[in-house]
Write an enzyme that holds these catalytic residues in place. Structure first.
Site, PDB file in Angstrom:
ATOM      1  N   LYS A  83       0.805  -1.230   0.000  1.00 13.88           N
ATOM      2  CA  LYS A  83       0.000   0.000   0.000  1.00 13.88           C
ATOM      3  C   LYS A  83       0.840   1.284   0.000  1.00 13.88           C
ATOM      4  O   LYS A  83       0.453   2.275  -0.608  1.00 13.88           O
ATOM      5  CB  LYS A  83      -0.989   0.010   1.172  1.00 13.88           C
ATOM      6  CG  LYS A  83      -2.131  -0.995   0.972  1.00 13.88           C
ATOM      7  CD  LYS A  83      -3.154  -0.876   2.084  1.00 13.88           C
ATOM      8  CE  LYS A  83      -4.289  -1.886   1.870  1.00 13.88           C
ATOM      9  NZ  LYS A  83      -5.359  -1.725   2.861  1.00 13.88           N
ATOM     10  N   ASP A 120     -10.469   2.690   1.849  1.00 12.55           N
ATOM     11  CA  ASP A 120     -10.784   1.952   3.085  1.00 12.55           C
ATOM     12  C   ASP A 120     -11.606   2.792   4.069  1.00 12.55           C
ATOM     13  O   ASP A 120     -12.636   2.339   4.571  1.00 12.55           O
ATOM     14  CB  ASP A 120      -9.491   1.498   3.773  1.00 12.55           C
ATOM     15  CG  ASP A 120      -8.796   0.383   3.009  1.00 12.55           C
ATOM     16  OD1 ASP A 120      -9.488  -0.460   2.424  1.00 12.55           O
ATOM     17  OD2 ASP A 120      -7.549   0.354   3.005  1.00 12.55           O
TER      18      ASP A 120
END
Ligand code: ATR
Length: 291
Positions: A83, A120
Site C-alpha cells: 500500500k 478503506d
C-alpha cells in the site's frame, strides 16, 4: 437489453477479447476476497470483464504494475504489503490517499498516468451509513489501534467533521499518527476503557478479536459507555467478535467489519468497469460463503 442487476445467480461470466481487466496485487494474496466479490458483481451486471489475484513479491511490485498497464489492465487493488509502495508509484494521488498515506486502488488513466486512491476509510463510513448508524459529525470517535487501517478510518471520519481520538498499545505510534493528522487526540492505552463515556463511536482497527490473530478473546470492558455509543469492529472473522458481543450485552448498536470490505471495493469497480455496484444481502452472502 441490459441485464437486470437483481441477482448474479445462474449468470455466467462473460470474458470476450474485449474484456476489461483488473486484479489485486498482494503478497501473499490467496486470502483475498476481492476476486470473489468483483467477479460476482461482473456476473450480476453482465459486464464483459475479469478480476484476478496477482501474487507479487515486494521487489517486483513496480515491474508488475508497469506490466499490467502495458497489458491493458484498467487498474488494480493493492493490499498488504504494497500500500505504501503504491502511494509512491502513483503519478497522482486523490485527497483520500494523501491523507491515508497509502493507496489501495490504482486506476490506469488513458494518458498513461496512474491515479492512486484510498477507499478503506470511505468504505468504513459508507458501511456505517448503509446500516443506518449515525456518523457522529459533531461528536467524538475513539479508535483502537494506530496502523494503516486506523489512519484511513481516522482521516475519513475527520473529513466528515468527527473529533477523532486514538489509543494504541505502543503510544509512540499513536503520536506519529497525530503528527500527520492534525486535530487527532491521543489517549493512553491504559485509560481508554474508563474514559469511554465521552464518545459516540468506538472502532477497533486492530487485529485483536480476529480468529487466528494476536488475541482472539479480546473483550474489553464497555461498562463506562454511554447508552448511545455505537461499537464498530473492522475484524470480520468471526462475524460477532468478542468486542461486538460485549457491546450487544450492553444493548449498544454494533457494526461488523464485512461492510467496510464490501464498500471499499465499490469505487474501484466503478472506475474500472463503469458501474456503481450494490452492496446487499446477496453480495454479503457471496463473500461470506468464501470463509
Ligand atoms: P494495519 O495496517 O492493518 O492497521 P498494523 O500496522 O500491523 O496493521 O497495525 C496493527 C495494530 O494492531 C497496531 O495498532 C498494533 O498495536 P502496536 O502498534 O502496539 O503494535 C495493534 N495490535 C496488534 N496486536 C496487538 C496486541 N496483542 N495488543 C494490542 N494491540 C495490538
Amino acid at each position: 437489453m441490459t441485464k437486470t442487476p437483481d441477482s448474479a445467480f445462474a449468470s455466467p461470466q462473460i470474458i470476450t477479447g474485449k474484456a476489461r481487466l483488473a486484479g489485486v496485487l498482494g503478497w501473499p494474496v490467496s486470502h483475498s476476497r476481492s476476486p470473489a466479490l468483483h467477479n460476482y458483481w461482473l456476473r450480476r451486471y453482465g459486464i464483459d470483464g475479469a478480476y484476478v489475484p496477482l501474487p507479487v513479491r515486494p521487489e517486483q511490485f513496480e515491474a508488475a504494475v508497469r506490466g499490467l498497464q502495458a497489458a491493458g489492465f484498467r487498474g488494480a487493488n493493492v493490499t498488504i504489503p504494497h500500500k505504501e509502495a503504491a502511494c509512491a508509484l502513483a503519478d497522482r494521488l486523490d485527497p483520500s490517499a494523501q491523507r491515508a498515506g497509502a493507496v489501495n486502488t490504482l486506476v490506469f488513466e488513458e494518458d498513461g498516468r496512474i491515479r492512486g486512491l484510498s477507499t478503506d476509510g470511505g468504505g468504513f463510513v459508507a458501511s456505517l451509513e448503509a446500516d443506518g448508524l449515525p456518523v457522529p459529525v459533531s461528536g467524538r470517535a475513539l479508535l483502537l489501534g494506530a496502523g494503516g487501517a486506523a489512519r484511513s478510518v481516522a482521516a475519513a471520519l475527520q473529513d466528515r467533521g468527527v473529533q477523532v481520538s486514538v489509543t494504541n498499545r505502543t503510544q509512540a505510534r499513536a503520536e506519529s499518527l497525530a503528527a500527520v493528522l492534525p486535530g487527532l487526540e491521543v489517549v493512553p492505552w491504559e485509560a481508554w476503557e474508563a474514559g469511554l463515556g465521552a464518545y459516540d463511536l468506538l472502532v477497533n482497527t486492530t487485529s485483536l478479536g480476529m480468529e487466528g490473530g494476536p488475541d482472539p478473546m479480546f473483550r474489553p470492558s464497555l461498562k463506562a459507555a454511554s447508552r448511545a455509543l455505537v461499537v464498530a469492529d473492522i475484524v470480520y472473522v468471526p462475524r460477532l467478535t468478542p468486542l461486538l458481543a460485549e457491546a450487544e450485552q450492553h444493548g449498544l448498536k454494533t457494526l461488523g467489519g464485512l461492510g467496510m470490505l464490501l464498500h471499499q471495493a465499490r469505487l474501484g469497480f466503478r472506475e474500472w468497469f463503469g458501474q456503481d455496484p450494490v452492496v446487499d444481502a446477496e453480495t454479503e452472502a457471496t463473500v461470506r460463503a468464501t470463509f
